[in-house]
Enzyme design. Structure first.
Site, PDB file in Angstrom:
ATOM      1  N   ASP A  33      95.227  11.530   8.815  1.00  0.00           N
ATOM      2  CA  ASP A  33      94.066  12.323   8.433  1.00  0.00           C
ATOM      3  C   ASP A  33      93.946  12.217   6.918  1.00  0.00           C
ATOM      4  O   ASP A  33      94.692  12.847   6.178  1.00  0.00           O
ATOM      5  CB  ASP A  33      94.242  13.773   8.870  1.00  0.00           C
ATOM      6  CG  ASP A  33      93.115  14.682   8.351  1.00  0.00           C
ATOM      7  OD1 ASP A  33      92.091  14.149   7.872  1.00  0.00           O
ATOM      8  OD2 ASP A  33      93.266  15.919   8.426  1.00  0.00           O
ATOM      9  N   LYS A  95      87.454  11.777  -1.617  1.00  0.00           N
ATOM     10  CA  LYS A  95      86.772  11.485  -0.353  1.00  0.00           C
ATOM     11  C   LYS A  95      85.268  11.709  -0.469  1.00  0.00           C
ATOM     12  O   LYS A  95      84.480  11.076   0.247  1.00  0.00           O
ATOM     13  CB  LYS A  95      87.364  12.372   0.741  1.00  0.00           C
ATOM     14  CG  LYS A  95      86.859  12.090   2.150  1.00  0.00           C
ATOM     15  CD  LYS A  95      87.630  12.936   3.132  1.00  0.00           C
ATOM     16  CE  LYS A  95      87.184  12.749   4.567  1.00  0.00           C
ATOM     17  NZ  LYS A  95      87.998  13.540   5.505  1.00  0.00           N
ATOM     18  N   GLU A 179      86.521  12.650  12.866  1.00  0.00           N
ATOM     19  CA  GLU A 179      87.426  13.798  12.790  1.00  0.00           C
ATOM     20  C   GLU A 179      87.231  14.807  13.930  1.00  0.00           C
ATOM     21  O   GLU A 179      88.218  15.256  14.525  1.00  0.00           O
ATOM     22  CB  GLU A 179      87.286  14.470  11.427  1.00  0.00           C
ATOM     23  CG  GLU A 179      87.831  13.603  10.291  1.00  0.00           C
ATOM     24  CD  GLU A 179      87.477  14.127   8.917  1.00  0.00           C
ATOM     25  OE1 GLU A 179      86.800  15.179   8.848  1.00  0.00           O
ATOM     26  OE2 GLU A 179      87.854  13.495   7.915  1.00  0.00           O
ATOM     27  N   ASP A 202      83.892  21.579  12.357  1.00  0.00           N
ATOM     28  CA  ASP A 202      84.883  21.063  11.414  1.00  0.00           C
ATOM     29  C   ASP A 202      84.397  21.258   9.988  1.00  0.00           C
ATOM     30  O   ASP A 202      83.536  20.518   9.497  1.00  0.00           O
ATOM     31  CB  ASP A 202      85.125  19.579  11.696  1.00  0.00           C
ATOM     32  CG  ASP A 202      86.194  18.967  10.792  1.00  0.00           C
ATOM     33  OD1 ASP A 202      86.690  19.668   9.899  1.00  0.00           O
ATOM     34  OD2 ASP A 202      86.524  17.776  10.981  1.00  0.00           O
TER      35      ASP A 202
END
Length: 623
Positions: A33, A95, A179, A202
């Site tokens: 992850d 990210k 994800e 999420d």
């Protein structure tokens, strides 16, 4: 704009829902992850997915890299501790930058990657190298393969950049997994005999995703997905920082001077303190943010209550509602039809988020899994599936936006619709729309609007072919989306067998997530107008094809019809021309005029066919 129009389906490849072949048994594949705030790594051991800890016993590795002036760099918790001292040399939340152009997305970090002589891909690679080292230390063997998760709404360039980072870190990236889908695997591994529809909400440090999935007999199928790759806990932190700096959250006289934001070191210290306060407010009603000698002389001491925090965070959290409702609509699922709503991402620990999710979906969300670790566990499970360590689980993901090409008349011709299950392939055959055309320009588009100009261009292919009559060329176009969600476009000249391949990588347009949402909203808002314009364009193209054909036929074979019939044909053609020149784009009138011209020329067409047959028989000496 290309001179092409679809004429028939192309059997270059039908849609496929098969997973890539499993890797060699016994070769460990890591599940990773790669998070905005923290990253995790794990592996399947003795049939069980486990997450691996570093030398200090910590499974969470901060996604932070400090680049020293001497060329060295450190990753993880040690780098994060240096953020307050060296904010311009400590890279966090990278990210949010990967696969994007500089300055895109509205967020400007305190560091400059160009001055650090690095890039988002290289920073991500450094984080992945650290995770790889943690795994090799724990497993006591080298590892070179991995499954890496990304937000479901990552576009093609962002997915490719993540894959490149893995390869730069010395890893063969076996799969890129969304994800929310990974999280569903983590929640559903022990319920393989059940059939359920679930929503995965999420909200992480820098991104938000919502996916609706169906689990049935070990098959996890994504029904829809939506999200925002520029919305997360980082944005809440910055809202609180701005609040503190304005002096609105503390006791009287304890506000911070206006010059303080310009001191990046102090800002980094404040950001760290705010992050810690946010976490404490998940279990406490009020906290105090304290920084000694914050502005060099005066200390900072500000009380922050949960109510004040909720007021700051609510506008950001409310932005997730539209995504949730759209995902439900796309999946054709009502909130009450969901069996579970599961929470993923550290930001879902915030009580306001949990109550807001309950409000949207009308049910208490499932919090049985650690929200920080669920995605990583899902990545490990997917790695186990690919390595053969885990059986009887199949993962079917979807592509979030429609893909197609521009056709003659400026229309969007969809090859792969939004929310199609991946991996998949689909194709069509196209031809030249005008005589003596020497090439065909294929513009690859992404979007939901009927007209090409309203969608985004991902890339283009130019296919040359020998000039010939209209409709003589045959070019097959195939779209293939692999299991990582990465698009490859194949254009084939069927006459010569020549293939041209376009891999949509960094050429992909990187659109802001607000623009994506605007695109989806506009596709609904302007659905009637768009469809009316498409029908008008199609009718116009037919008229523009009919008129010269009728004119040529009358010029060559006008004596084959009576003067009265000729007058009717000319009147019908004049009506078509008149409707074409009206600014109102009256679709009904144009279609009626086209039909009238078709009807008027039926007798002429019959006589032309008869005459052609007679001439053919004469040439062959049969009459």
């Amino acid at each position: 704009m290309p001179d092409s129009s679809p004429i028939l389906g192309l059997d270059l490849g039908t849609k496929e829902h098969a997973l890539a072949s499993a890797a060699t048994e016994g070769s460990p594949i890591l599940g990773i992850d790669l998070g905005t705030t923290n990253s995790l790594v794990g592996v399947v051991d003795s049939g069980f997915p486990i997450l691996l800890a570093d030398e200090e016993g910590q499974r969470l590795t901060p996604s932070a890299v400090n680049y020293g002036a001497d060329g060295s760099h450190i990753v993880g918790a040690a780098a994060l501790r240096k953020r307050a001292l060296e904010p311009q040399r400590t890279v966090t939340s990278v990210k949010r930058l990967i696969g994007r152009r500089a300055g895109e997305g509205g967020w400007q970090p305190p560091y400059d990657l160009r001055q650090l002589d690095t890039s988002p891909v290289e920073v991500s690679a450094d984080i992945l190298k650290r995770l790889k080292a943690i795994a090799e230390r724990a497993l006591e063997q080298p590892v070179s393969r991995a499954v890496i998760t990304v937000p479901a709404y990552f576009n093609d360039a962002q997915r490719n950049a993540t894959k490149q980072a893995g390869e730069l870190a010395g890893l063969t990236v076996e799969r890129i997994v969304s994800e929310p889908t990974a999280a569903a695997l983590a929640y559903g591994l022990d319920k393989l005999d059940e059939r359920k529809k679930i929503a995965v909400y999420d909200l992480g440090g820098g991104t938000f995703d919502i996916s609706v999935l169906e689990m049935r007999d070990g098959v996890f199928q994504v029904l829809s997905t939506a999200g925002d790759t520029q919305l997360g806990g980082d944005d809440i932190d910055r809202a609180v920082v701005a609040h503190v700096l304005k002096g609105q959250g503390g006791q009287e006289g304890q506000g911070v001077r206006a010059s303080s934001p310009h001191d990046e070191g102090r800002m980094a210290s404040l950001l760290g303190a705010v992050e810690a306060a946010k976490k404490r407010l998940s279990t406490e009603e009020e906290v105090r943010i304290e920084l000694p000698f914050f502005d060099g002389v005066q200390s900072l001491s500000v009380e922050l209550t949960r109510a004040a925090f909720d007021k700051l965070a609510r506008p950001l959290i409310e932005r997730t509602r539209a995504h949730c409702l759209r995902a439900l609509s796309d999946a054709k699922v009502k909130p009450e039809e969901l069996d579970e709503v599961i929470l993923v991402g550290g930001s879902t620990r915030i009580p306001l988020v949990r109550s807001y999710v309950e409000e949207i979906f009308g049910r208490v969300p499932n919090t049985s899994q650690n929200p920080d670790e669920a995605v990583a566990l899902g990545a490990v499970i997917q790695a186990g599936i690919l390595s053969g360590s885990l059986k009887n689980v199949l993962l079917l993901d979807v592509t979030p936006l429609s893909l197609g090409i521009e056709t003659f008349g400026g229309l969007m011709n969809i090859i792969i619709p939004r929310n199609s299950t991946i991996p998949c392939k689909a194709g069509e055959m196209f031809t030249n729309a005008v005589a003596n055309q020497k090439d065909m320009l294929i513009r690859v588009l992404q979007g939901e609007r009927e007209l090409a100009k309203d969608n985004w261009e991902l890339g283009r292919i130019e296919i040359p072919f020998p000039p010939g009559a209209k409709g003589s060329a045959r070019v097959g176009v195939q779209f293939a989306i692999d299991a990582n969600g990465i698009l490859e476009v194949l254009a084939r000249d069927t006459a010569t067998g020549t293939d041209t391949v376009l891999a949509i990588q960094n050429t992909a347009v990187n659109v802001d997530d607000e623009r994506v949402e605007q695109m989806i909203a506009e596709s609904v808002e302007y659905a009637f107008e768009d469809m009316n314009e498409r029908v008008w364009t199609e009718a116009r193209l037919k008229a523009e094809e009919l008129l010269p054909a009728v004119e040529a036929a009358l010029g060559q074979f006008g004596d084959a019809v009576t003067p009265e019939e000729k007058a009717v044909i000319e009147a019908a053609a004049a009506q078509v021309r008149a409707v074409l020149t009206t600014p109102e784009h009256d679709v009904k009138a144009l279609k009626a005029a086209n039909q009238a011209l078709d009807d008027a020329t039926q007798e002429l067409a019959v006589r032309l066919v008869e005459q052609a047959m007679e001439e053919s028989l004469v040439r062959r000496g049969l009459v």
